[in-house]
Motif scaffolding. Structure first.
Motif, PDB file in Angstrom:
ATOM      1  N   PRO A 264       0.805  -1.223   0.000  1.00  0.00           N
ATOM      2  CA  PRO A 264       0.000   0.000   0.000  1.00  0.00           C
ATOM      3  C   PRO A 264       0.837   1.270   0.000  1.00  0.00           C
ATOM      4  O   PRO A 264       0.355   2.338  -0.338  1.00  0.00           O
ATOM      5  CB  PRO A 264      -0.798  -0.133   1.308  1.00  0.00           C
ATOM      6  N   ASP A 265       2.095   1.148   0.424  1.00  0.00           N
ATOM      7  CA  ASP A 265       3.018   2.280   0.352  1.00  0.00           C
ATOM      8  C   ASP A 265       4.432   1.726   0.250  1.00  0.00           C
ATOM      9  O   ASP A 265       4.679   0.528   0.453  1.00  0.00           O
ATOM     10  CB  ASP A 265       2.867   3.206   1.572  1.00  0.00           C
TER      11      ASP A 265
ATOM     12  N   LYS B 297       7.050   2.088   2.105  1.00  0.00           N
ATOM     13  CA  LYS B 297       7.657   1.606   3.343  1.00  0.00           C
ATOM     14  C   LYS B 297       7.255   0.155   3.610  1.00  0.00           C
ATOM     15  O   LYS B 297       8.110  -0.697   3.914  1.00  0.00           O
ATOM     16  CB  LYS B 297       7.241   2.500   4.509  1.00  0.00           C
ATOM     17  N   THR B 298       5.958  -0.137   3.502  1.00  0.00           N
ATOM     18  CA  THR B 298       5.492  -1.507   3.719  1.00  0.00           C
ATOM     19  C   THR B 298       6.015  -2.436   2.631  1.00  0.00           C
ATOM     20  O   THR B 298       6.473  -3.550   2.907  1.00  0.00           O
ATOM     21  CB  THR B 298       3.957  -1.550   3.746  1.00  0.00           C
ATOM     22  N   TYR B 299       5.946  -1.985   1.396  1.00  0.00           N
ATOM     23  CA  TYR B 299       6.402  -2.790   0.251  1.00  0.00           C
ATOM     24  C   TYR B 299       7.861  -3.203   0.417  1.00  0.00           C
ATOM     25  O   TYR B 299       8.233  -4.355   0.154  1.00  0.00           O
ATOM     26  CB  TYR B 299       6.215  -1.965  -1.023  1.00  0.00           C
ATOM     27  N   ASN B 300       8.697  -2.287   0.869  1.00  0.00           N
ATOM     28  CA  ASN B 300      10.131  -2.556   0.977  1.00  0.00           C
ATOM     29  C   ASN B 300      10.469  -3.559   2.078  1.00  0.00           C
ATOM     30  O   ASN B 300      11.548  -4.159   2.074  1.00  0.00           O
ATOM     31  CB  ASN B 300      10.900  -1.265   1.216  1.00  0.00           C
ATOM     32  N   MET B 301       9.560  -3.746   3.032  1.00  0.00           N
ATOM     33  CA  MET B 301       9.804  -4.726   4.090  1.00  0.00           C
ATOM     34  C   MET B 301       9.765  -6.159   3.580  1.00  0.00           C
ATOM     35  O   MET B 301      10.202  -7.072   4.281  1.00  0.00           O
ATOM     36  CB  MET B 301       8.785  -4.545   5.219  1.00  0.00           C
ATOM     37  N   TYR B 302       9.241  -6.364   2.372  1.00  0.00           N
ATOM     38  CA  TYR B 302       9.212  -7.693   1.767  1.00  0.00           C
ATOM     39  C   TYR B 302      10.333  -7.881   0.750  1.00  0.00           C
ATOM     40  O   TYR B 302      10.324  -8.852  -0.006  1.00  0.00           O
ATOM     41  CB  TYR B 302       7.864  -7.927   1.080  1.00  0.00           C
ATOM     42  N   GLU B 303      11.266  -6.964   0.719  1.00  0.00           N
ATOM     43  CA  GLU B 303      12.329  -7.000  -0.282  1.00  0.00           C
ATOM     44  C   GLU B 303      13.678  -7.265   0.377  1.00  0.00           C
ATOM     45  O   GLU B 303      13.952  -6.803   1.490  1.00  0.00           O
ATOM     46  CB  GLU B 303      12.400  -5.654  -1.025  1.00  0.00           C
ATOM     47  N   PHE B 304      14.525  -8.028  -0.317  1.00  0.00           N
ATOM     48  CA  PHE B 304      15.934  -8.105   0.053  1.00  0.00           C
ATOM     49  C   PHE B 304      16.612  -6.852  -0.500  1.00  0.00           C
ATOM     50  O   PHE B 304      16.885  -6.761  -1.692  1.00  0.00           O
ATOM     51  CB  PHE B 304      16.589  -9.344  -0.561  1.00  0.00           C
ATOM     52  N   ARG B 305      16.855  -5.886   0.362  1.00  0.00           N
ATOM     53  CA  ARG B 305      17.433  -4.611  -0.068  1.00  0.00           C
ATOM     54  C   ARG B 305      18.715  -4.384   0.737  1.00  0.00           C
ATOM     55  O   ARG B 305      18.698  -3.699   1.768  1.00  0.00           O
ATOM     56  CB  ARG B 305      16.439  -3.466   0.132  1.00  0.00           C
ATOM     57  N   PRO B 306      19.836  -4.937   0.311  1.00  0.00           N
ATOM     58  CA  PRO B 306      21.044  -4.952   1.148  1.00  0.00           C
ATOM     59  C   PRO B 306      21.561  -3.581   1.527  1.00  0.00           C
ATOM     60  O   PRO B 306      22.035  -3.386   2.647  1.00  0.00           O
ATOM     61  CB  PRO B 306      22.055  -5.727   0.292  1.00  0.00           C
ATOM     62  N   TYR B 307      21.474  -2.614   0.617  1.00  0.00           N
ATOM     63  CA  TYR B 307      22.095  -1.324   0.908  1.00  0.00           C
ATOM     64  C   TYR B 307      21.182  -0.429   1.746  1.00  0.00           C
ATOM     65  O   TYR B 307      21.669   0.414   2.491  1.00  0.00           O
ATOM     66  CB  TYR B 307      22.501  -0.645  -0.402  1.00  0.00           C
TER      67      TYR B 307
END
Length: 508
Positions: A349-350, A352-362
Motif C-alpha cells: 500500500p506504500d 515503506k510496507t512494500y520494501n519490508m518484503y524485499e531483500f534490499r542490502p544497501y
C-alpha cells in the motif's frame, strides 16, 4: 561381548538401511535435488540477512513472548512458539525453524501428490516448486512473523484430510488440534475450520471424525478465549475484528448514504469522516486505523485504540456501511482481490510496507552499520528495540553480509511466482472443481476453496497485502495438480486384477 555373527548381522543391517536409503533417493531424486536447492537458498539468506529481518508486527510478537499475555489485536500462537525458543536467545534459531517449516510445507505437497494421487515425481515436484524457490516465500521465512507457521499448519490440515479416504476419529482429533493451532496463529483459521468441517460432512465420513475435529479444536481455543476474557472482560480471541473491518469500509463510507442520525446514533456519527472540499479521501484503508490526523476518528474517545467499546462501535459502523453501500464495498473488495494477479508487484500500500518484503542490502545499512530497530513503546513501559535485545541477549538488528545479501537481492528480481501465473493455477483448479460437480468438487474442492478464501478474506475484511498471497500458493498448486493428474500420469495397461480393484475404489 558381540560375537562375529552378531557383528556380521549388524553390518548387514546397516548395509540394508543404506541400500534402502539409496533406493529411496533414486526414486525421488528430482524432488531431492529441488529440496536441496531450496535449502541452499535459505542458507544463503540466513548468511546474508542474519539473525532475522523485521516487520512492523514483529515487535509485538516478541513482546508477548517476553511478557506472556493475551494480545488485543492478534492471537498468540506464534508468540507461544517464540516463547518456546526463548531459552536459546537466538533469532537465528527462530528463522532456521521457519525455513524448515517452508521446506516441510514443500515435502507435504510432494508427498500428498505422489502417494495419494499418484503424480509422477516431476509433476509433484513442480507443484512444490513455488514454496521451494519463490524469493518472497524465502524472505517471509526470514522475517519474525507468523506466516511460515500458518502456511505449514494449513497445508498440514489439508494433507491429513485428503490423505485418508476413510478418516478415523483419531485422525480427526489430530486435524482438530492442527486447526486450533491454525486459528491461534491467525484469525483466518476460523473460516478454515468451517471449510474442513463442511468438506467432511459432504464426504460423509461419519459423525465420530467430525465430532473429534470439533472437540479437539474447541478445547485449546476455548481455553485461550477464557484466558483472553480474564484479561479483557470479553470471551473472544481479539478486540480488533470490528476495528479492522471499519478500516476496510472507511475508504468509501458516506454517512449521508448510511442515513446515520446524530441525535439517535451519536457513537456512529462520531465515526463519520468529513471530506473537505477539494481534498481527496485517502487511498489506503489501513491509514484509517494506523494513521494520524484527518480520517483518524478513533481518537475522539481517547484511551487505548483497541478496547471493547471502540471495537463494537467500529464494527457496527462498518456493517452499516456495507449494507448501505454494497456496490462501493464490492468495488473495493474486487480491486484488492485482483491485485494478487498482476504480472509484476506494483508498490502497495506504500513504499515503506512494500520494501519490508524485499531483500534490499544497501537500504538495511546506515553508514555501513546495521540499521537500528525502531524505538516504539511496548508493554509495561518497554521499547521495541530493547525487547528484541532482551530476547536475543545481543544485537538483534539485521546484519547485511556480502556477497550473500547481494545474491538474494538479485535472485528476488527474477525468481518468484508471478501473480498472473497464480491466476492461471487457480483457473486450472476451478476447472477441476467444475468437472467434479456431481461429487461436490471431489478432492479438488478443499485446497481450491481454501486458496480462494485466503486470497479473498483480506480483501473483504482488511486490505490487500503481498504476504497474504503466499499462504494460498501451495493450496492452489495442490488443486491444480490434482486436476491435471489424469492428464499427466503415464498410460499403462490395466490388468484384470487392477480393474477389479478399481471398481471397489471410490472415485475422487
Amino acid at each position: 561381548m558381540v560375537s562375529v555373527a552378531d557383528a556380521s548381522a549388524l553390518e548387514d543391517s546397516a548395509q540394508d538401511r543404506l541400500a534402502r536409503m539409496r533406493s529411496f533417493l533414486r526414486r525421488h531424486r528430482v524432488f531431492a535435488v529441488a529440496l536441496a536447492m531450496g535449502g541452499l537458498l535459505r542458507l544463503i539468506t540466513m548468511l546474508g540477512y542474519g539473525p532475522a529481518m523485521w516487520f512492523n508486527d514483529s515487535y509485538e510478537y516478541v513482546s508477548v513472548a517476553l511478557h506472556p499475555r493475551p494480545h488485543a489485536i492478534r492471537p498468540d500462537g506464534y508468540s507461544f512458539w517464540l516463547l518456546l525458543l526463548k531459552p536459546f536467545h537466538s533469532f537465528t534459531l527462530v528463522t532456521l525453524t521457519q525455513h524448515l517449516m517452508g521446506l516441510a510445507t514443500a515435502v507435504l505437497v510432494y508427498a500428498l501428490l505422489r502417494k495419494r494421487f499418484g503424480l509422477p515425481t516431476w509433476g509433484a515436484t513442480l507443484a512444490a516448486a513455488p514454496v521451494l524457490f519463490d524469493a518472497y516465500q524465502i524472505q517471509l521465512e526470514q522475517l519474525i512473523m507468523s506466516d511460515s507457521m500458518f502456511i505449514l499448519l494449513v497445508v498440514g490440515v489439508v494433507t491429513l484430510v485428503l490423505w485418508h479416504r476413510r478418516m478415523s476419529w483419531r485422525v480427526g482429533a489430530v486435524v482438530g488440534l492442527l486447526l486450533a493451532l491454525t486459528w491461534l496463529t491467525r484469525s483466518i483459521g476460523l473460516p478454515i475450520l468451517a471449510l474442513v468441517v463442511a468438506y467432511l460432512l459432504l464426504k460423509r465420513v461419519g459423525w465420530k471424525p467430525v465430532a473429534a475435529v470439533m472437540t479437539a479444536c474447541a478445547v485449546p481455543v476455548v481455553a485461550y478465549m477464557a484466558w483472553f476474557n480474564s484479561a479483557f472482560g470479553s470471551f473472544a480471541m481479539t478486540q480488533s475484528d470490528g476495528l479492522i473491518l471499519y478500516m476496510r469500509t472507511a475508504i468509501f463510507s458516506d454517512c449521508a448514504k448510511m442515513k446515520i442520525d446524530p441525535r439517535k446514533e451519536l457513537d456512529l456519527a462520531l465515526m463519520c469522516i468529513t471530506d473537505k472540499p477539494g481534498e481527496a479521501r485517502e487511498k489506503f484503508s489501513q491509514w484509517y486505523l494506523w494513521g494520524e490526523g484527518r480520517g483518524e476518528q478513533l481518537h475522539v474517545w481517547g484511551g487505548k485504540k483497541f478496547d471493547d467499546f471502540k471495537n463494537e462501535t467500529a464494527g457496527a459502523f462498518a456493517r452499516r456501511a456495507i449494507l448501505s453501500q454494497p456496490g462501493d464495498y464490492l468495488k473495493v473488495v474486487a480491486a484488492d482481490f485482483f491485485r494478487a494477479f498482476h504480472w509484476g508487484r506494483p508498490t502497495f500500500p506504500d513504499a515503506k510496507t512494500y520494501n519490508m518484503y524485499e531483500f534490499r542490502p544497501y537500504e538495511e545499512l546506515v553508514n555501513g552499520q546495521p540499521k537500528r530497530l525502531p524505538t516504539w513503546s511496548s508493554y509495561a513501559g518497554g521499547r521495541t528495540d530493547t525487547d528484541a535485545f532482551a530476547y536475543e541477549q545481543g544485537p538483534p538488528e539485521t546484519r547485511v553480509v556480502s556477497p550473500w545479501a547481494d545474491i538474494m537481492s538479485a535472485y528476488q528480481k527474477v525468481f518468484y511466482l508471478r501473480g498472473i501465473l497464480l491466476g492461471g493455477i487457480l483457473i486450472i483448479g476451478l476447472y477441476g472443481l467444475a468437472v467434479r460437480w456431481r461429487v461436490w468438487g471431489g478432492p479438488v474442492a478443499l485446497p481450491w476453496l481454501a486458496a480462494f478464501g485466503l486470497l479473498l478474506a483480506p480483501a473483504a475484511t482488511a486490505e490487500f497485502d503481498y504476504r497474504y498471497v503466499l499462504p494460498a500458493v501451495p493450496l492452489a498448486c495442490l488443486a491444480a495438480a490434482i486436476t491435471l493428474r489424469r492428464g499427466i500420469r503415464p498410460k499403462r495397461v490395466t490388468t484384470t486384477s487392477e480393474a477389479a480393484s478399481a471398481t471397489t475404489t471410490p472415485r475422487s
